[in-house]
Design an enzyme around this catalytic site. Structure first.
Site, PDB file in Angstrom:
ATOM      1  N   ALA A 172       0.848  -1.204   0.000  1.00 34.96           N
ATOM      2  CA  ALA A 172       0.000   0.000   0.000  1.00 34.96           C
ATOM      3  C   ALA A 172       0.879   1.248   0.000  1.00 34.96           C
ATOM      4  O   ALA A 172       0.746   2.137   0.835  1.00 34.96           O
ATOM      5  CB  ALA A 172      -0.937  -0.024   1.199  1.00 34.96           C
ATOM      6  N   GLY A 173       1.807   1.289  -0.951  1.00 31.88           N
ATOM      7  CA  GLY A 173       2.618   2.488  -1.171  1.00 31.88           C
ATOM      8  C   GLY A 173       2.032   3.244  -2.358  1.00 31.88           C
ATOM      9  O   GLY A 173       0.828   3.150  -2.648  1.00 31.88           O
ATOM     10  N   GLY A 193       2.241   2.749  -5.544  1.00 29.79           N
ATOM     11  CA  GLY A 193       1.600   1.882  -6.533  1.00 29.79           C
ATOM     12  C   GLY A 193       0.381   1.163  -5.984  1.00 29.79           C
ATOM     13  O   GLY A 193      -0.669   1.108  -6.636  1.00 29.79           O
ATOM     14  N   SER A 248      -1.230  -4.912   3.417  1.00 31.91           N
ATOM     15  CA  SER A 248       0.004  -4.158   3.655  1.00 31.91           C
ATOM     16  C   SER A 248       0.696  -4.736   4.879  1.00 31.91           C
ATOM     17  O   SER A 248       0.138  -5.608   5.551  1.00 31.91           O
ATOM     18  CB  SER A 248      -0.311  -2.676   3.875  1.00 31.91           C
ATOM     19  OG  SER A 248       0.897  -1.947   4.048  1.00 31.91           O
ATOM     20  N   ALA A 250       2.260  -9.898   4.069  1.00 31.23           N
ATOM     21  CA  ALA A 250       2.278 -11.189   3.375  1.00 31.23           C
ATOM     22  C   ALA A 250       3.550 -11.941   3.732  1.00 31.23           C
ATOM     23  O   ALA A 250       4.633 -11.348   3.750  1.00 31.23           O
ATOM     24  CB  ALA A 250       2.228 -10.956   1.873  1.00 31.23           C
ATOM     25  N   CYS A 266      17.879   3.774  -7.873  1.00 30.45           N
ATOM     26  CA  CYS A 266      17.148   4.973  -7.464  1.00 30.45           C
ATOM     27  C   CYS A 266      18.169   6.040  -7.052  1.00 30.45           C
ATOM     28  O   CYS A 266      18.551   6.135  -5.892  1.00 30.45           O
ATOM     29  CB  CYS A 266      16.262   4.557  -6.282  1.00 30.45           C
ATOM     30  SG  CYS A 266      15.030   5.760  -5.818  1.00 30.45           S
ATOM     31  N   CYS A 322      10.760  13.180 -13.807  1.00 28.42           N
ATOM     32  CA  CYS A 322      11.201  13.373 -12.422  1.00 28.42           C
ATOM     33  C   CYS A 322      11.348  14.846 -12.074  1.00 28.42           C
ATOM     34  O   CYS A 322      11.786  15.645 -12.893  1.00 28.42           O
ATOM     35  CB  CYS A 322      12.534  12.648 -12.203  1.00 28.42           C
ATOM     36  SG  CYS A 322      12.887  12.474 -10.452  1.00 28.42           S
ATOM     37  N   LYS A 343       7.360  20.509  -6.728  1.00 29.31           N
ATOM     38  CA  LYS A 343       7.513  19.326  -5.873  1.00 29.31           C
ATOM     39  C   LYS A 343       6.647  19.461  -4.611  1.00 29.31           C
ATOM     40  O   LYS A 343       6.030  18.493  -4.164  1.00 29.31           O
ATOM     41  CB  LYS A 343       8.994  19.170  -5.495  1.00 29.31           C
ATOM     42  CG  LYS A 343       9.297  17.920  -4.755  1.00 29.31           C
ATOM     43  CD  LYS A 343       9.889  16.867  -5.645  1.00 29.31           C
ATOM     44  CE  LYS A 343       9.920  15.528  -4.976  1.00 29.31           C
ATOM     45  NZ  LYS A 343      10.947  14.664  -5.463  1.00 29.31           N
TER      46      LYS A 343
HETATM   47  C1  LIG Z   1      13.694   8.417  -0.796  1.00 32.15           C
HETATM   48  C2  LIG Z   1      12.986   8.235  -2.092  1.00 32.15           C
HETATM   49  C3  LIG Z   1      12.479   9.346  -2.755  1.00 32.15           C
HETATM   50  C4  LIG Z   1      11.819   9.186  -3.977  1.00 32.15           C
HETATM   51  N1  LIG Z   1      11.359  10.314  -4.584  1.00 32.15           N
HETATM   52  C5  LIG Z   1      10.680  10.182  -5.748  1.00 32.15           C
HETATM   53  C6  LIG Z   1      10.140  11.347  -6.387  1.00 32.15           C
HETATM   54  O1  LIG Z   1      10.296  12.464  -5.911  1.00 32.15           O
HETATM   55  N2  LIG Z   1       9.447  11.182  -7.531  1.00 32.15           N
HETATM   56  C7  LIG Z   1       9.265   9.949  -8.073  1.00 32.15           C
HETATM   57  O2  LIG Z   1       8.626   9.845  -9.099  1.00 32.15           O
HETATM   58  N3  LIG Z   1       9.764   8.850  -7.504  1.00 32.15           N
HETATM   59  C8  LIG Z   1      10.457   8.923  -6.353  1.00 32.15           C
HETATM   60  N4  LIG Z   1      10.957   7.789  -5.761  1.00 32.15           N
HETATM   61  C9  LIG Z   1      10.812   6.501  -6.464  1.00 32.15           C
HETATM   62  C10 LIG Z   1       9.413   5.839  -6.293  1.00 32.15           C
HETATM   63  O3  LIG Z   1       8.406   6.693  -6.773  1.00 32.15           O
HETATM   64  C11 LIG Z   1       9.135   5.504  -4.848  1.00 32.15           C
HETATM   65  O4  LIG Z   1      10.108   4.583  -4.418  1.00 32.15           O
HETATM   66  C12 LIG Z   1       7.744   4.904  -4.631  1.00 32.15           C
HETATM   67  O5  LIG Z   1       7.480   4.927  -3.247  1.00 32.15           O
HETATM   68  C13 LIG Z   1       7.617   3.495  -5.167  1.00 32.15           C
HETATM   69  O6  LIG Z   1       6.293   3.063  -5.036  1.00 32.15           O
HETATM   70  P1  LIG Z   1       5.915   1.522  -4.875  1.00 32.15           P
HETATM   71  O7  LIG Z   1       4.455   1.469  -4.644  1.00 32.15           O
HETATM   72  O8  LIG Z   1       6.487   0.736  -5.958  1.00 32.15           O
HETATM   73  O9  LIG Z   1       6.676   1.061  -3.545  1.00 32.15           O
HETATM   74  P2  LIG Z   1       6.528   1.603  -2.074  1.00 32.15           P
HETATM   75  O10 LIG Z   1       6.024   3.001  -2.060  1.00 32.15           O
HETATM   76  O11 LIG Z   1       7.824   1.286  -1.414  1.00 32.15           O
HETATM   77  O12 LIG Z   1       5.379   0.700  -1.450  1.00 32.15           O
HETATM   78  C14 LIG Z   1       5.532  -0.661  -1.162  1.00 32.15           C
HETATM   79  C15 LIG Z   1       4.584  -1.018  -0.052  1.00 32.15           C
HETATM   80  O13 LIG Z   1       4.577  -2.429   0.128  1.00 32.15           O
HETATM   81  C16 LIG Z   1       4.578  -2.704   1.514  1.00 32.15           C
HETATM   82  N5  LIG Z   1       5.120  -4.042   1.756  1.00 32.15           N
HETATM   83  C17 LIG Z   1       6.412  -4.435   1.763  1.00 32.15           C
HETATM   84  N6  LIG Z   1       6.505  -5.736   2.090  1.00 32.15           N
HETATM   85  C18 LIG Z   1       5.233  -6.185   2.269  1.00 32.15           C
HETATM   86  C19 LIG Z   1       4.675  -7.438   2.637  1.00 32.15           C
HETATM   87  N7  LIG Z   1       5.447  -8.505   2.887  1.00 32.15           N
HETATM   88  N8  LIG Z   1       3.335  -7.546   2.738  1.00 32.15           N
HETATM   89  C20 LIG Z   1       2.547  -6.479   2.491  1.00 32.15           C
HETATM   90  N9  LIG Z   1       3.020  -5.262   2.167  1.00 32.15           N
HETATM   91  C21 LIG Z   1       4.348  -5.114   2.056  1.00 32.15           C
HETATM   92  C22 LIG Z   1       5.450  -1.582   2.095  1.00 32.15           C
HETATM   93  O14 LIG Z   1       5.235  -1.387   3.470  1.00 32.15           O
HETATM   94  C23 LIG Z   1       4.983  -0.388   1.282  1.00 32.15           C
HETATM   95  O15 LIG Z   1       3.876   0.240   1.859  1.00 32.15           O
HETATM   96  C24 LIG Z   1      11.637   7.898  -4.546  1.00 32.15           C
HETATM   97  C25 LIG Z   1      12.148   6.793  -3.875  1.00 32.15           C
HETATM   98  C26 LIG Z   1      12.815   6.938  -2.674  1.00 32.15           C
HETATM   99  C27 LIG Z   1      13.340   5.710  -1.960  1.00 32.15           C
END
Ligand SMILES: Cc1cc2nc3c(=O)[nH]c(=O)nc-3n(C[C@H](O)[C@H](O)[C@H](O)COP(=O)(O)OP(=O)(O)OC[C@H]3O[C@@H](n4cnc5c(N)ncnc54)[C@H](O)[C@@H]3O)c2cc1C
Length: 426
Positions: free
Chosen positions: A9-10, A12, A34, A78, A160, A354, A389
């Site tokens: 629940a990030g 995506g 999550s 999970a 990243c 970006c 931003k």
């Molecule tokens: C510090 C930082 C800054 C960034 N800044 C930008 C930006 O400014 N602009 C941009 O476009 N991109 C940015 N990014 C890149 C990207 O957009 C982010 O990493 C974004 O949060 C990725 O989204 P996601 O949903 O793939 O993963 P995440 O947001 O990491 O979400 C994953 C989710 O899955 C959950 N999860 C993990 N393991 C389990 C499990 N076993 N069971 C259930 N749930 C679980 C986690 O708790 C989390 O909530 C940044 C990345 C980082 C690290």
């Protein structure tokens, strides 16, 4: 009646849950799994780490948001995915069966690949999670009372890079505001072959812009850097030549350090044959579907994407907001199509867009497609990026609180960048 389970629940996962819910008739069930109760807005972590934000400002409790949207929610996490049985085993011993699974679990942070890296038992800080940025923010206040050298950068196999640049610039801005910048030598140590490569082979003039920004801020750099170990107050790295041979070994003393780690897939996916590659990233086709298990979709940082080009020190391709948003929309439409007896035809647009904040100004870039040669290869610098931003943060958090499925990049940021590009061209 179909059951769609979203894992994670990030950025995506929340978007996927809301978009899938909005696409499907009420009779179908949507459940989010999550491992934490909140949505956390990761892009603001660099601000949190210098105390420009408080943790509460960047979190949204998800249970009420999902209740209102008729989306089931658990935060037990999970343990393992069993795609042959269409089942997710949860950390509390229960299982959830699904008809369609969307994996959006982001990265596991591979600090363990380098001795001494990372905040848990290591000697460098991290801004990758809200908790890490919070730890860094406390250490930052202590550091500012008695400052010394800083090292910031990206370890081998990082994909990243943007946040490392942002954090270096923001730290420099914060130190200037405190009037202590002159007491802090700063070094940026990166696996990239040149400043501004970003895992993308550069975009427009990101090399020139980011080198110039580093020069303006008196930040030295080492590229092609293979960080090998971190000891208390000392980062060790080998600087390679373009042919991969050793150019120079460095030992960089520091009082405060932050290094981006490489990513892998999470433990619940690691080793599941046909579902993930050897580093645990979800294998997907152009419609976001896993080829072995076509009722499983992957979105966001957890998906497998090949690097843009070979580099002397390994680098990966970033997965940023616009790309994630387009993966989510394609997935939601494809699941709805399959449930309604149609074909899953929609494709995500794998473009890199970006906004990289410097704390007062910033750099924006658009790479369409991600891998060169490109149709659009544009970058621009200015105060407007910092303001954009902030607007992105406020807008995104509001969207999550309200449970809206509006694609932020498509509706606003691409329009803003379009206007800016037009102005730059005139
Ligand atoms: C510090 C930082 C800054 C960034 N800044 C930008 C930006 O400014 N602009 C941009 O476009 N991109 C940015 N990014 C890149 C990207 O957009 C982010 O990493 C974004 O949060 C990725 O989204 P996601 O949903 O793939 O993963 P995440 O947001 O990491 O979400 C994953 C989710 O899955 C959950 N999860 C993990 N393991 C389990 C499990 N076993 N069971 C259930 N749930 C679980 C986690 O708790 C989390 O909530 C940044 C990345 C980082 C690290």
């Amino acid at each position: 009646m179909a059951h769609v389970v979203i894992l994670g629940a990030g950025i995506g996962g929340v978007a996927a849950a809301i978009e899938v819910r909005d696409e499907l008739a009420k009779a179908h069930q949507v459940t989010v799994v999550s491992d934490i109760p909140n949505f956390q807005f990761t892009p603001s972590n660099p601000w949190l780490a210098v105390n420009w934000r408080k943790p509460e400002e960047l979190k949204v409790p998800l249970a009420p948001v999902f209740r209102k949207k008729n989306i089931g929610f658990t935060d037990v996490g999970a343990k393992t995915v069993h795609p042959k049985e269409n089942r997710v085993e949860l950390n509390n011993g229960e299982s959830l069966s699904y008809d369609y699974l969307v994996i959006a679990t982001g990265p596991k942070l591979a600090f363990g690949e380098i001795p001494g890296l990372g905040p848990h038992g290591g000697h460098t800080h991290s801004i990758c999670t809200l908790q890490h940025a919070e730890i860094a923010s406390t250490a930052w206040e202590e550091f500012c009372k008695d400052p010394g050298p800083i090292v910031i950068g990206a370890a081998p196999a990082v994909s990243c890079f943007g946040p490392a640049y942002e954090y270096a610039m923001i730290v420099s801005t914060d130190l200037r505001r405190r009037g202590i910048r002159h007491k802090v030598p700063m070094t940026f140590v990166t696996a990239e072959p040149y400043i501004g490569h970003l895992g993308l082979g550069g975009v427009g003039d990101t090399k020139g812009m980011l080198e110039s920004a580093f020069r303006d801020r008196d930040i030295k750099w080492i590229t092609n850097a293979k960080t090998t170990a971190v000891e208390p107050g000392l980062l060790k790295c080998d600087e390679l030549n373009d042919d991969g041979s050793l150019k120079k070994s460095h030992e960089i003393p520091f009082k405060f350090g932050m290094m981006m780690p490489a990513f892998t897939g999470i433990d619940a996916l690691m080793g599941v044959e046909g579902l993930v590659n050897p580093r645990g990233f979800v294998l997907i086709d152009k419609n976001q579907r896993n080829p072995t298990y076509p009722n499983v979709f992957g979105v966001g940082v957890c998906v497998a994407i090949p690097p843009a080009e070979p580099t002397p020190v390994a680098t990966g391709m970033p997965k940023t907001g616009y790309m994630i948003e387009s993966m989510v929309t394609a997935t939601a439409h494809n699941i709805a199509a399959l449930i309604n007896g149609k074909e899953a035809k929609e494709e995500g647009t794998w473009n890199a867009v970006c906004l990289a904040d410097f704390g007062d100004r910033g750099v924006a870039f658009v790479a369409q497609p991600q891998i060169p040669p490109r149709n659009v290869n544009w970058s621009s610098e200015g105060r407007w990026v910092h303001l954009a931003k902030i607007a992105y943060e406020k807008y995104f958090l509001r969207k999550v609180r309200k449970g809206q499925s509006e694609p932020v990049y498509e509706r606003y940021i691409m329009k803003l960048l379009g206007i800016k590009r037009l102005r730059d061209a005139l």
